[in-house]
Design an enzyme around this catalytic site. Structure first.
Site, short mmCIF file in Angstrom:
data_model
loop_
_atom_site.label_atom_id
_atom_site.label_comp_id
_atom_site.label_asym_id
_atom_site.label_seq_id
_atom_site.Cartn_x
_atom_site.Cartn_y
_atom_site.Cartn_z
N LYS A 54 -1.50 -4.87 -1.09
CA LYS A 54 -1.64 -3.53 -0.53
C LYS A 54 -0.57 -2.59 -1.13
O LYS A 54 0.15 -1.90 -0.40
CB LYS A 54 -1.53 -3.54 1.00
CG LYS A 54 -2.74 -4.20 1.66
CD LYS A 54 -2.81 -3.87 3.14
CE LYS A 54 -1.70 -4.51 3.92
NZ LYS A 54 -1.70 -4.22 5.33
N HIS A 55 -0.44 -2.66 -2.45
CA HIS A 55 0.47 -1.76 -3.13
C HIS A 55 0.11 -1.71 -4.62
O HIS A 55 -0.72 -2.48 -5.09
CB HIS A 55 1.93 -2.19 -2.93
CG HIS A 55 2.25 -3.55 -3.45
ND1 HIS A 55 2.51 -4.64 -2.65
CD2 HIS A 55 2.34 -4.02 -4.73
CE1 HIS A 55 2.75 -5.69 -3.39
NE2 HIS A 55 2.65 -5.35 -4.66
#
Ligand code: TYD
Length: 154
Positions: A54-55
């Site tokens: 999630k980055h």
């Protein structure tokens, strides 16, 4: 051609030793398109709700290997998205810069390890999705206008 920018698969040389197992080999700068400065590995993922990633990264390049089990990898370069199952210990997933990635659906025995081009640096991370979209949009506009200014685009 890959639809997603900054992504490719890297197949490692592999030696099959019959009943004595299999060896897959990684040599820095040879099979991996950067010098490896850091290795980390992730395990104890045996639950249905684990989500990693999630980055995106601004400068860091990585190659990810699922050395046991499987998981689902979701990739997003700001324009296109794709999802696939990572499960081959001898095939690495190269994650270039500006690539939003997340991993889900880990199998109970899943272990993945990652080769990274640099040491851990939190300021290289973009952890907010809207910020990521703004970042790549501005970067793409700049690239487009540079090409225009240099006469590459008529
Ligand atoms: P993160 O990179 O978000 O993990 P993943 O991509 O696997 O989801 O890192 C999770 C946490 O661990 C975060 O607080 C930073 C820390 N961390 C380090 O301190 N050093 C490292 O090399 C890594 C990969 C993470």
């Amino acid at each position: 051609m890959n639809l997603i920018k900054g992504f490719m698969l890297i197949e490692l040389p592999t030696i099959q030793d019959g009943i004595d197992g299999t060896i897959s080999i990684v040599e820095s700068g040879k099979h991996i398109p950067f010098n490896v400065k850091r290795v980390y590995y992730v395990y104890n993922l045996a639950n249905q709700v684990a989500i990693r990633g999630k980055h995106a990264h601004k400068k860091l390049e990585q190659v990810l290997f699922c050395i046991s089990g499987s998981f689902k990898l979701n990739l997003d370069d700001g324009e296109n998205q794709m999802e696939f199952l990572v499960y081959k210990p001898n095939v690495g997933v190269y994650l270039g810069v500006d690539l939003w990635h997340s991993m889900t659906d880990f199998s109970s025995n899943c272990i993945f390890f990652v080769l990274a081009s640099d040491y851990y640096n939190e300021s290289d991370y973009i952890r907010n999705y809207s910020e990521f979209i703004n970042y790549v949009t501005v970067k793409n506009l700049k690239t487009h206008s540079n090409h225009y200014n240099h006469g590459l685009i008529q």
